[in-house]
Design an enzyme around this catalytic site. Structure first.
Site, mmCIF file in Angstrom:
data_model
loop_
_atom_site.group_PDB
_atom_site.id
_atom_site.type_symbol
_atom_site.label_atom_id
_atom_site.label_comp_id
_atom_site.label_asym_id
_atom_site.label_seq_id
_atom_site.Cartn_x
_atom_site.Cartn_y
_atom_site.Cartn_z
ATOM 1 N N SER A 155 -33.406 -14.471 -13.321
ATOM 2 C CA SER A 155 -33.565 -15.819 -13.878
ATOM 3 C C SER A 155 -32.385 -16.150 -14.773
ATOM 4 O O SER A 155 -31.751 -15.256 -15.347
ATOM 5 C CB SER A 155 -34.839 -15.888 -14.716
ATOM 6 O OG SER A 155 -34.914 -17.119 -15.413
ATOM 7 N N TYR B 268 -41.300 -12.455 -21.419
ATOM 8 C CA TYR B 268 -40.831 -12.690 -20.050
ATOM 9 C C TYR B 268 -39.324 -12.507 -19.911
ATOM 10 O O TYR B 268 -38.858 -11.854 -18.969
ATOM 11 C CB TYR B 268 -41.234 -14.113 -19.664
ATOM 12 C CG TYR B 268 -40.679 -14.645 -18.364
ATOM 13 C CD1 TYR B 268 -41.235 -14.290 -17.136
ATOM 14 C CD2 TYR B 268 -39.604 -15.543 -18.359
ATOM 15 C CE1 TYR B 268 -40.738 -14.806 -15.938
ATOM 16 C CE2 TYR B 268 -39.104 -16.069 -17.175
ATOM 17 C CZ TYR B 268 -39.670 -15.691 -15.964
ATOM 18 O OH TYR B 268 -39.178 -16.204 -14.786
ATOM 19 N N LYS C 257 -36.682 -10.360 -17.123
ATOM 20 C CA LYS C 257 -35.685 -10.956 -16.216
ATOM 21 C C LYS C 257 -34.308 -10.349 -16.470
ATOM 22 O O LYS C 257 -33.535 -10.124 -15.545
ATOM 23 C CB LYS C 257 -35.689 -12.479 -16.381
ATOM 24 C CG LYS C 257 -36.982 -13.119 -15.891
ATOM 25 C CD LYS C 257 -37.070 -13.113 -14.381
ATOM 26 C CE LYS C 257 -38.342 -12.609 -13.836
ATOM 27 N NZ LYS C 257 -38.406 -12.645 -12.358
HETATM 28 N N1 LIG Z 1 -39.890 -21.360 -11.191
HETATM 29 C C1 LIG Z 1 -38.863 -21.107 -12.012
HETATM 30 O O1 LIG Z 1 -38.401 -21.969 -12.761
HETATM 31 C C2 LIG Z 1 -38.241 -19.764 -12.005
HETATM 32 C C3 LIG Z 1 -38.825 -18.670 -11.416
HETATM 33 N N2 LIG Z 1 -38.198 -17.455 -11.466
HETATM 34 C C4 LIG Z 1 -38.808 -16.286 -10.856
HETATM 35 O O2 LIG Z 1 -39.059 -16.554 -9.499
HETATM 36 C C5 LIG Z 1 -40.074 -15.688 -9.039
HETATM 37 C C6 LIG Z 1 -41.045 -16.474 -8.207
HETATM 38 O O3 LIG Z 1 -41.718 -17.414 -9.023
HETATM 39 P P1 LIG Z 1 -42.043 -18.901 -8.570
HETATM 40 O O4 LIG Z 1 -41.846 -19.036 -7.133
HETATM 41 O O5 LIG Z 1 -41.322 -19.785 -9.476
HETATM 42 O O6 LIG Z 1 -43.572 -19.048 -8.971
HETATM 43 P P2 LIG Z 1 -44.886 -18.744 -8.141
HETATM 44 O O7 LIG Z 1 -45.975 -18.615 -9.127
HETATM 45 O O8 LIG Z 1 -45.046 -19.752 -7.055
HETATM 46 O O9 LIG Z 1 -44.573 -17.358 -7.440
HETATM 47 C C7 LIG Z 1 -44.839 -16.118 -8.041
HETATM 48 C C8 LIG Z 1 -45.481 -15.275 -6.986
HETATM 49 O O10 LIG Z 1 -45.676 -13.955 -7.477
HETATM 50 C C9 LIG Z 1 -46.958 -13.547 -7.093
HETATM 51 N N3 LIG Z 1 -47.455 -12.507 -7.965
HETATM 52 C C10 LIG Z 1 -47.779 -12.632 -9.277
HETATM 53 N N4 LIG Z 1 -48.251 -11.467 -9.722
HETATM 54 C C11 LIG Z 1 -48.223 -10.599 -8.683
HETATM 55 C C12 LIG Z 1 -48.599 -9.258 -8.525
HETATM 56 N N5 LIG Z 1 -49.101 -8.559 -9.552
HETATM 57 N N6 LIG Z 1 -48.454 -8.664 -7.318
HETATM 58 C C13 LIG Z 1 -47.949 -9.374 -6.269
HETATM 59 N N7 LIG Z 1 -47.581 -10.664 -6.365
HETATM 60 C C14 LIG Z 1 -47.719 -11.261 -7.560
HETATM 61 C C15 LIG Z 1 -47.797 -14.799 -7.181
HETATM 62 O O11 LIG Z 1 -49.013 -14.669 -6.461
HETATM 63 C C16 LIG Z 1 -46.853 -15.829 -6.602
HETATM 64 O O12 LIG Z 1 -46.962 -15.897 -5.205
HETATM 65 C C17 LIG Z 1 -40.671 -15.044 -10.288
HETATM 66 O O13 LIG Z 1 -40.186 -13.723 -10.418
HETATM 67 C C18 LIG Z 1 -40.133 -15.903 -11.419
HETATM 68 O O14 LIG Z 1 -40.009 -15.179 -12.609
HETATM 69 C C19 LIG Z 1 -36.993 -17.286 -12.043
HETATM 70 C C20 LIG Z 1 -36.376 -18.331 -12.630
HETATM 71 C C21 LIG Z 1 -36.947 -19.647 -12.659
HETATM 72 C C1 LIG Z 2 -41.385 -20.290 -15.733
HETATM 73 C C2 LIG Z 2 -40.264 -21.017 -16.379
HETATM 74 O O1 LIG Z 2 -40.414 -22.390 -16.242
HETATM 75 C C3 LIG Z 2 -38.967 -20.669 -15.765
HETATM 76 O O2 LIG Z 2 -38.876 -19.285 -15.598
HETATM 77 C C4 LIG Z 2 -37.633 -18.956 -15.695
HETATM 78 O O3 LIG Z 2 -37.238 -17.844 -15.479
HETATM 79 C C5 LIG Z 2 -36.786 -20.125 -16.051
HETATM 80 O O4 LIG Z 2 -35.864 -19.843 -17.004
HETATM 81 C C6 LIG Z 2 -37.768 -21.119 -16.525
HETATM 82 O O5 LIG Z 2 -37.959 -20.959 -17.916
#
Ligand SMILES: NC(=O)C1=CN([C@@H]2O[C@H](COP(=O)(O)OP(=O)(O)OC[C@H]3O[C@@H](n4cnc5c(N)ncnc54)[C@H](O)[C@@H]3O)[C@@H](O)[C@H]2O)C=CC1
Ligand SMILES: C[C@H](O)[C@@H]1OC(=O)[C@H](O)[C@@H]1O
Length: 244
Positions: free
Chosen positions: A134, A147, A151
């Site tokens: 991230s 968090y 990251k």
């Molecule tokens: N949305 C954002 O702004 C950002 C997201 N990220 C990272 O991107 C990745 C994906 O997140 P998003 O797609 O944004 O959100 P999201 O909530 O749609 O995806 C996260 C996924 O991880 C799964 N998950 C959570 N706990 C779990 C576990 N214990 N075992 C298996 N799966 C699990 C969830 O079921 C979900 O499908 C995360 O690692 C998040 O930290 C990084 C930077 C920014």
């Molecule tokens: C979940 C937050 O909106 C998201 O997660 C990250 O890793 C980004 O920096 C945003 O803060």
């Protein structure tokens, strides 16, 4: 691909299939989301399998890699994406929130990457590992003190794994998304003021969509990135560099 029933993981799994990959997805509990991701990949003419498991449990890692290889034959690329971000203030952070976030985001990444790497080493033809870190590996968040270290941790894990695995022809890189509109921040960004402020600091003029990550992840997975390892690719619309 871990955590691929929704969001960035789902978009990257489908993006990989659009570029010719067969895909195994790990998911935590959303059976319908996982099934629809698999269906979308199969509609593209690729193989797909969904394997349920909590990445915080070390046993999930070997189970996932074993069952993925049983279904698809081998692992060439592994993407660690699963993550949680339960926003909470620092001074009264519940211990269980801190520990669960560490276990899912960082320990889970470690065990998953280790299991995938062991399989790639045994296969003997290299591979590519990508961690979804991230922008928060580089900057802080008032309600993300539990968090942001995770990251930074997965970013650092990719750097060290790149050294440990280079001799096996395995490349390790991270992508650093900015703010991407997904389930993880739906509640936080329901605050219109915050959403507008976050968008305003993005030079490209909008918050990200999950599909914005698919291209960078597929690039790092592919031979186009064959001399790229230990790198971190910001995918944030320019938010990080926008000081003034
Ligand atoms: N949305 C954002 O702004 C950002 C997201 N990220 C990272 O991107 C990745 C994906 O997140 P998003 O797609 O944004 O959100 P999201 O909530 O749609 O995806 C996260 C996924 O991880 C799964 N998950 C959570 N706990 C779990 C576990 N214990 N075992 C298996 N799966 C699990 C969830 O079921 C979900 O499908 C995360 O690692 C998040 O930290 C990084 C930077 C920014
Ligand atoms: C979940 C937050 O909106 C998201 O997660 C990250 O890793 C980004 O920096 C945003 O803060």
């Amino acid at each position: 691909m871990t955590g691929a029933s929704t969001g960035i993981g789902r978009a990257a799994a489908i993006g990989a299939a659009q570029h010719g990959a067969d895909v195994a997805i790990n998911y935590h509990s959303d059976d319908a989301g996982a099934a629809s991701c698999v269906a979308e990949i199969k509609a593209l003419g690729r193989l797909a399998v969904a394997i349920k498991g909590d990445v915080a449990d070390p046993a999930t890692a070997t189970d996932f890699v074993t069952r993925a290889c049983d279904a698809l034959g081998k692992v060439d690329v592994f993407v660690n994406n699963a993550g949680i971000c339960p926003f909470h203030a620092f001074l009264d952070m519940p211990a269980e929130t801190l520990e669960r976030t560490m276990r899912v985001n960082l320990h889970g990444a470690y065990y998953m990457v280790q299991a995938a790497a062991n399989r790639m080493v045994a296969q003997g033809h290299g591979g590519s590992i990508i961690a979804v870190s991230s922008i928060s590996a580089l900057v802080g968040g008032e309600y993300q003190t539990h968090y942001t270290p995770t990251k930074a941790g997965v970013h650092s894990l990719m750097q060290s794994a790149a050294i440990a695995l280079g001799r096996h022809g395995i490349r390790c890189n991270s992508v650093l998304p900015g703010t991407i509109l997904t389930e993880i921040n739906k509640d936080d960004l329901a605050d219109e003021g915050k959403r507008t402020r976050m968008a305003a600091r993005v030079p490209l003029g909008r918050l990200g969509a999950p599909e914005d990550l698919a291209g960078p992840i597929v690039f790092l997975a592919s031979d186009l990135a064959r001399y790229v390892t230990g790198a971190a690719l910001l995918v944030d619309g320019g938010a990080f560099v926008n000081l003034q």
